[in-house]
Design a protein around this motif. Structure first.
Motif: not given
Length: 561
Positions: A247-271
């Motif tokens: 939400e902070i950097a919606p214009a950045s493809a990398h910013a849109q991707h980065m949350p999935s690093h944590i979601f992957t570590r925690l098994g939050l697949w849909q997020e």
């Protein structure tokens, strides 16, 4: 598709102050290939709140702050263009030269090569010759140690020198938020990948978490918190931040991707799926503005995490859509990028191996895209590891042994490079070698030797952190150990291996299935049912055709009678 925005005001059109200032460019700039042009972003042109302009003309400070925001979201090319706009409008702004040098450093990513290092050195020589404040001089001196004598000092040495310089700034400039942020990134970047206590990461995280409470809309703070806690044991500390960063950097493809690093570590697949779909879409939009006939590396990086998440939901339909799309790609930019090399090999390998399609894995072919594969021995090893494991599991021992020889050659090649990154990658290939040797021995009937080798691989993997570019191992060693123990009719030991695997890789489809089978073989119907229900819940929105789900439903139906 998000529409492309060409950002003007502070990004494209530099307004000059009332005084008549005619830019006088340094002749040395003519020898450097600087990125210029409009800053190209997709969608909402927001990058969070940053205020950091130092020693620049007042009228270019908005552009400078945008450049810092782009830098903090690893939008390196666009950040460089923004810093160069400042240089063109105010050639005496020393910090703009610092900004370009930072934009080509690429902390946490692939290190800059000789061309980039020479470019940074020249820029910093110019910056050092310009008048500057004491604060600006500290920043320029700090990054200069990374570029100084780069022909004789290895990357790790220079990285550690930079970290020490940033520590000095952090300790002396106590009111400087950016100093604390850049120091935290330097701490994480310099962390030992084999340190499972995460000393550096926890140190950086403490600084960043405090700052985030004070500045919840700062892109760098949010971004670096995610990188800092991108490890299974500590990922929960970054979950709230991960959900905020896009939400902070919606214009950045990398910013849109980065949350999935944590979601992957925690098994939050849909997020993870949702945020990587957004990232890939933004990356496509960006690519179309530069080269409609090529795909951007950031899109391919997002696809790796997307496919990984779909696999854990058992969603082979969407997995095959992504794989077919990957196969259609021919040209990539930047031309050679480690994340692309890794992903292009990992996606087809994951699909075959996770689905236990051993013959398919044994016959995988090198990705058909324009790429210098010889520069990436670890990425190449993934293909040969998949072939080796697929061959061994198919009973084709001869082919498996040939692939093993290739893995051993790639391991030796990495050891000869003699730098910290190559050493880490050699360690990853060594784990692949031990796994391959284990399954070849099992195929030969050498059960005890096979188990010993598989346990060794599991131990080696447990002592090594995940590389920041990857969503995870192609197949976790603990999970493979569990599979081998089930084959050898040792369900109690297999269950322990699967349980250990699920601690570090929560909600993995095959890990849950393996635990269910182990409990079933042990006669623990209630616990087996619990695991099978987890598997069904995991795949409830996937319309999956995985046979493991039919087995789970049949078991539950029979035991409920």
């Amino acid at each position: 598709m998000k529409s492309l925005k060409v950002i003007c005001i502070a990004l494209g059109i530099i307004l000059f102050s009332c005084k008549d200032k005619t830019p006088k460019s340094n002749p040395a700039l003519a020898t450097i290939d600087l990125k210029r042009g409009d800053i190209l972003l997709c969608g909402n042109p927001e990058f969070g709140d940053v205020s950091f302009a130092l020693d620049c003309e007042y009228d270019v400070r908005e552009t400078f702050d945008l450049a810092i925001s782009l830098l903090h979201s690893f939008e390196y090319d666009e950040a460089e263009k923004a810093f160069v706009k400042v240089i063109d409008a105010d050639p005496e702004c020393a910090m703009a030269y610092w900004g370009v040098a930072m934009s080509i450093y690429h902390e946490l990513w692939a290190p800059p090569g000789p061309t980039e290092l020479n470019k940074g050195s020249v820029l910093l020589e110019i910056a050092e010759s310009l008048p500057k404040s004491e604060r600006a001089e500290l920043y320029i001196n700090a990054i200069s140690v990374f570029y100084d004598d780069w022909k004789n000092k290895d990357h790790k040495t220079r990285e550690l020198l930079y970290e020490k310089k940033m520590e000095q700034i952090y300790k002396t400039q106590t009111d400087d938020t950016e100093a604390a942020i850049f120091y935290s990134l330097a701490i994480t970047s310099a962390a030992d990948p084999n340190d499972k206590t995460y000393v550096n990461q926890k140190k950086a995280g403490t600084i960043l978490q405090k700052l985030f409470k004070e500045q919840p809309n700062h892109p760098g703070i949010a971004h670096y918190i995610i990188h800092t806690y991108d490890y299974p044991e500590i990922a929960k500390s970054a979950l709230n931040t991960a959900r905020r960063y896009a939400e902070i950097a919606p214009a950045s493809a990398h910013a849109q991707h980065m949350p999935s690093h944590i979601f992957t570590r925690l098994g939050l697949w849909q997020e993870s799926i949702d945020t990587n779909i957004n990232s890939a879409s933004s990356a496509v939009c960006y690519a179309e503005s530069l080269n409609a006939n090529a795909n951007w590396a950031q899109e391919i990086h997002a696809m790796d995490y997307l496919v990984y998440a779909y696999l854990q939901q058992g969603n082979n339909k969407e997995v095959e859509v992504q794989n077919a799309y990957l196969k259609s790609m021919k040209k990539i930019f930047p031309l050679n990028h480690f994340a692309v090399a890794y992903t292009a090999n990992a996606i087809p390998a994951r699909i075959a191996l996770e689905n236990k399609q051993w013959k398919k894995a044994a016959n995988l072919e090198r990705p058909n895209m324009e790429f210098d594969w010889d520069k990436y021995p670890w990425a190449k090893s993934i293909l040969h590891f998949s072939r080796a494991l697929g061959s061994a599991r198919s009973g084709d021992i001869s082919s498996a042994e040939k692939e093993l020889e290739t893995l051993q050659f790639l391991h030796k090649e990495l050891l000869e490079i003699k730098n910290a990154q190559a050493k880490y990658k050699a360690g990853q290939v060594r784990i692949e070698i031990k796994i391959t040797e284990a399954w070849i021995n099992l195929a030969k009937g050498n059960n005890e030797e096979a188990l010993a080798l598989m346990r060794m691989a599991s131990k080696l993997e447990s002592e090594t952190s995940k590389h920041p570019v990857t969503p995870g191992e192609v197949l976790p060693a603990d999970e493979l150990l569990g599979d081998m123990l089930l084959i050898l009719n040792k369900p109690e030991e297999a269950l322990k291996a699967y349980e250990m695997n699920l601690k570090g890789h929560p909600n993995r489809f095959n890990g849950i299935y393996g635990a269910a089978i182990a409990e079933k073989q042990l006669g623990n119907s209630e616990k087996a049912t619990s695991y099978f229900k987890q598997l069904i819940e995991l795949s409830k929105n996937a319309n999956s055709t995985r046979p493991e789900l039919d087995e789970a439903k049949n078991f539950i139906n029979v035991t409920s009678i």
